[in-house]
Design a protein around this motif. Structure first.
Motif, PDB file in Angstrom:
ATOM      1  N   GLU A 199       0.827  -1.199   0.000  1.00  0.00           N
ATOM      2  CA  GLU A 199       0.000   0.000   0.000  1.00  0.00           C
ATOM      3  C   GLU A 199       0.870   1.260   0.000  1.00  0.00           C
ATOM      4  N   PRO A 200       0.340   2.371  -0.503  1.00  0.00           N
ATOM      5  CA  PRO A 200       1.117   3.622  -0.499  1.00  0.00           C
ATOM      6  C   PRO A 200       1.432   4.106   0.912  1.00  0.00           C
ATOM      7  N   HIS A 201       0.551   3.806   1.858  1.00  0.00           N
ATOM      8  CA  HIS A 201       0.755   4.216   3.245  1.00  0.00           C
ATOM      9  C   HIS A 201       0.536   2.990   4.129  1.00  0.00           C
ATOM     10  N   THR A 202       1.539   2.626   4.910  1.00  0.00           N
ATOM     11  CA  THR A 202       1.462   1.425   5.752  1.00  0.00           C
ATOM     12  C   THR A 202       1.564   1.832   7.213  1.00  0.00           C
ATOM     13  N   LEU A 203       0.515   1.554   7.975  1.00  0.00           N
ATOM     14  CA  LEU A 203       0.513   1.857   9.395  1.00  0.00           C
ATOM     15  C   LEU A 203       1.308   0.788  10.129  1.00  0.00           C
ATOM     16  N   MET A 204       2.375   1.209  10.821  1.00  0.00           N
ATOM     17  CA  MET A 204       3.236   0.270  11.522  1.00  0.00           C
ATOM     18  C   MET A 204       2.606  -0.144  12.848  1.00  0.00           C
ATOM     19  N   ARG A 205       3.279  -1.024  13.567  1.00  0.00           N
ATOM     20  CA  ARG A 205       2.725  -1.643  14.769  1.00  0.00           C
ATOM     21  C   ARG A 205       2.124  -0.611  15.737  1.00  0.00           C
ATOM     22  N   ASP A 206       0.913  -0.910  16.181  1.00  0.00           N
ATOM     23  CA  ASP A 206       0.206  -0.105  17.178  1.00  0.00           C
ATOM     24  C   ASP A 206       0.085   1.364  16.782  1.00  0.00           C
ATOM     25  N   GLY A 207       0.183   1.637  15.480  1.00  0.00           N
ATOM     26  CA  GLY A 207       0.041   3.002  15.017  1.00  0.00           C
ATOM     27  C   GLY A 207       1.173   3.925  15.392  1.00  0.00           C
ATOM     28  N   PHE A 208       2.357   3.358  15.680  1.00  0.00           N
ATOM     29  CA  PHE A 208       3.494   4.183  16.076  1.00  0.00           C
ATOM     30  C   PHE A 208       3.804   5.242  15.021  1.00  0.00           C
ATOM     31  N   THR A 261       3.412   5.961  10.344  1.00  0.00           N
ATOM     32  CA  THR A 261       2.980   5.485   9.028  1.00  0.00           C
ATOM     33  C   THR A 261       4.156   5.541   8.064  1.00  0.00           C
ATOM     34  N   LEU A 262       4.370   4.446   7.367  1.00  0.00           N
ATOM     35  CA  LEU A 262       5.440   4.367   6.384  1.00  0.00           C
ATOM     36  C   LEU A 262       4.879   4.710   5.014  1.00  0.00           C
ATOM     37  N   SER A 263       5.514   5.632   4.330  1.00  0.00           N
ATOM     38  CA  SER A 263       5.054   6.008   2.995  1.00  0.00           C
ATOM     39  C   SER A 263       6.263   6.309   2.118  1.00  0.00           C
ATOM     40  N   GLY A 264       6.000   6.442   0.835  1.00  0.00           N
ATOM     41  CA  GLY A 264       7.062   6.807  -0.089  1.00  0.00           C
ATOM     42  C   GLY A 264       8.002   5.686  -0.448  1.00  0.00           C
ATOM     43  N   VAL A 265       7.596   4.429  -0.241  1.00  0.00           N
ATOM     44  CA  VAL A 265       8.456   3.296  -0.605  1.00  0.00           C
ATOM     45  C   VAL A 265       7.878   2.616  -1.835  1.00  0.00           C
ATOM     46  N   PRO A 266       8.688   1.851  -2.565  1.00  0.00           N
ATOM     47  CA  PRO A 266       8.187   1.162  -3.762  1.00  0.00           C
ATOM     48  C   PRO A 266       7.067   0.178  -3.441  1.00  0.00           C
ATOM     49  N   GLY A 267       6.333  -0.191  -4.471  1.00  0.00           N
ATOM     50  CA  GLY A 267       5.286  -1.186  -4.326  1.00  0.00           C
ATOM     51  C   GLY A 267       5.853  -2.592  -4.343  1.00  0.00           C
ATOM     52  N   LEU A 268       4.965  -3.577  -4.348  1.00  0.00           N
ATOM     53  CA  LEU A 268       5.387  -4.967  -4.263  1.00  0.00           C
ATOM     54  C   LEU A 268       6.223  -5.419  -5.448  1.00  0.00           C
ATOM     55  N   GLU A 269       6.192  -4.671  -6.538  1.00  0.00           N
ATOM     56  CA  GLU A 269       7.004  -5.054  -7.691  1.00  0.00           C
ATOM     57  C   GLU A 269       8.494  -5.083  -7.352  1.00  0.00           C
ATOM     58  N   ALA A 270       8.896  -4.313  -6.327  1.00  0.00           N
ATOM     59  CA  ALA A 270      10.312  -4.329  -5.919  1.00  0.00           C
ATOM     60  C   ALA A 270      10.722  -5.690  -5.393  1.00  0.00           C
ATOM     61  N   ALA A 271       9.789  -6.437  -4.823  1.00  0.00           N
ATOM     62  CA  ALA A 271      10.110  -7.769  -4.310  1.00  0.00           C
ATOM     63  C   ALA A 271      10.490  -8.732  -5.425  1.00  0.00           C
ATOM     64  N   ASP A 272      10.038  -8.452  -6.639  1.00  0.00           N
ATOM     65  CA  ASP A 272      10.300  -9.364  -7.747  1.00  0.00           C
ATOM     66  C   ASP A 272      11.735  -9.303  -8.251  1.00  0.00           C
ATOM     67  N   SER A 273      12.514  -8.345  -7.770  1.00  0.00           N
ATOM     68  CA  SER A 273      13.926  -8.272  -8.164  1.00  0.00           C
ATOM     69  C   SER A 273      14.857  -8.513  -6.983  1.00  0.00           C
ATOM     70  N   ALA A 274      14.318  -8.994  -5.876  1.00  0.00           N
ATOM     71  CA  ALA A 274      15.130  -9.210  -4.674  1.00  0.00           C
ATOM     72  C   ALA A 274      15.964 -10.476  -4.793  1.00  0.00           C
ATOM     73  N   ASP A 275      17.226 -10.379  -4.394  1.00  0.00           N
ATOM     74  CA  ASP A 275      18.046 -11.573  -4.206  1.00  0.00           C
ATOM     75  C   ASP A 275      17.761 -12.179  -2.835  1.00  0.00           C
ATOM     76  N   THR A 276      17.521 -11.301  -1.860  1.00  0.00           N
ATOM     77  CA  THR A 276      17.071 -11.712  -0.532  1.00  0.00           C
ATOM     78  C   THR A 276      15.814 -10.920  -0.206  1.00  0.00           C
ATOM     79  N   LEU A 277      14.750 -11.631   0.143  1.00  0.00           N
ATOM     80  CA  LEU A 277      13.494 -10.977   0.513  1.00  0.00           C
ATOM     81  C   LEU A 277      13.239 -11.239   1.990  1.00  0.00           C
ATOM     82  N   ILE A 278      13.165 -10.158   2.780  1.00  0.00           N
ATOM     83  CA  ILE A 278      12.830 -10.260   4.196  1.00  0.00           C
ATOM     84  C   ILE A 278      11.325 -10.015   4.313  1.00  0.00           C
ATOM     85  N   VAL A 279      10.620 -11.010   4.838  1.00  0.00           N
ATOM     86  CA  VAL A 279       9.158 -10.990   4.787  1.00  0.00           C
ATOM     87  C   VAL A 279       8.580 -10.258   5.995  1.00  0.00           C
ATOM     88  N   PRO A 280       7.301  -9.846   5.929  1.00  0.00           N
ATOM     89  CA  PRO A 280       6.721  -9.072   7.039  1.00  0.00           C
ATOM     90  C   PRO A 280       6.587  -9.894   8.326  1.00  0.00           C
TER      91      PRO A 280
END
Length: 328
Positions: free
Chosen positions: A52-61, A63-82
């Motif tokens: 999502e364009p805006h991701t609410l982190m744990r307990d609403g501490f 909001t993460l925004s301005g990061v690439p979408g899931l397409e960035a995961a398709d070029s990862a050599d190492t993917l760290i999952v949520p």
């Protein structure tokens, strides 16, 4: 000459709703910081991505925004999952699909803490070994009986999928990956930057009892420092106990309580780490490496190095030895 980032191993952290900031920070600290000033080169190409364009982190501490979408995961050599504390809430299908695609093309997958739930929910852990935070062990086993959960260790390396228990174990696994990718010397440099132990074996216990002392300081730090300076000598558990002025049984109890391992296992790990550093610095005589690291024989050196790194001494030299040797 500027380093070409396209040639670097690409680490992508996939962040989802209610993700834990601590493990995100661990990944950023280990894989994301620029290292050219201290190491003369960068180690990884690092980025975050989110569904999502805006991701609410744990307990609403925050909001993460301005990061690439899931397409960035398709070029990862190492993917760290949520990972996140609400383990009973299913991950969104788009996130699980991104994990499955990465696995199908051979990317390395990493789960910190409850990230094991994400991997298991994606179906990539069936029949494999994994770990997760001890407090979720029963819930994990109930939901994913086909996964071989090892709940009392810091991290598990099951080939292309690696999982770590909660909090600080994420740093242990991160440094383990740096060591595997770039060698012991580089991992030591990164650990010094972190002011964190360079190497704790993944098999150490997650939960280490540290009772509040009502007696004089029983820290192992002095004997550990002394032992590291005398690894070439024929050290034994009895030697370390005498240095600490305690019985071998008492020393064993203190190692278990303070480090979650045994004196012998710690000693072997330190000797292997020293052997790795000697090879990286250009020592080609295996008998010298074995002697100066305290491993004794070249046969023991080969066995221990392969067990810790998965490589023979010659393969380790090719991968992590001086640059002129690797290029030559």
């Amino acid at each position: 000459m500027a380093q070409d980032s396209s040639q670097l191993h690409r680490v992508v952290v996939l962040v989802d709703a209610n993700s834990n900031p601590f493990e995100l920070g661990c990944a950023t600290e280990v894989f994301g910081l620029r290292r050219s000033a201290e190491l003369g080169r960068e180690l990884y190409d690092f980025t975050l991505c989110s569904a999502e364009p805006h991701t609410l982190m744990r307990d609403g501490f925050f909001t993460l925004s301005g990061v690439p979408g899931l397409e960035a995961a398709d070029s990862a050599d190492t993917l760290i999952v949520p990972n996140r504390p609400d383990v009973e809430v299913p991950r969104r299908p788009a996130v699980l699909d991104a994990v499955r695609r990465a696995h199908a093309r051979g990317a390395r997958l990493v789960g910190f803490c409850s990230g094991a739930f994400t991997l298991a929910e994606a179906g990539v852990l069936d029949g494999r070994r994994a770990t997760a935070h001890w407090q979720w062990a029963d819930a994990f086993r109930a939901r994913f009986p086909d996964v071989q959960l090892e709940p009392d260790v810091l991290f598990v390396d099951d080939g292309g999928i690696l999982t770590a228990a909660g909090s600080a174990a994420a740093l242990d696994l991160g440094l383990y990956l740096v060591r595997r990718d770039h060698g012991a010397e580089v991992a030591n440099a990164v650990s010094r930057r972190l002011v964190f132990a360079a190497h704790r074996d993944g098999g150490q216990r997650q939960f280490v009892e540290r009772p509040v002392p009502d007696a004089p300081d029983e820290s192992l730090a002095p004997v550990l420092e002394w032992a590291r300076e005398h690894l070439a000598e024929p050290l034994t558990v009895e030697t370390l106990a005498a240095r600490a002025a305690v019985s071998p049984a008492t020393l064993h109890r203190r190692f278990r309580a303070q480090l979650g391992t045994t004196p012998l296992a710690w000693l072997n790990g330190e000797r292997v780490a020293l052997a790795c550093r000697l090879i990286e610095r250009g020592e080609v005589r295996l008998d010298v490496v074995a002697r100066e690291s305290g491993l004794g024989t070249t046969a023991n050196l080969r066995a221990r190095l392969r067990r810790e790194t998965g490589l023979s001494p010659s393969a380790y030299r090719v991968r992590f030895g001086p640059e002129q040797e690797r290029l030559g």
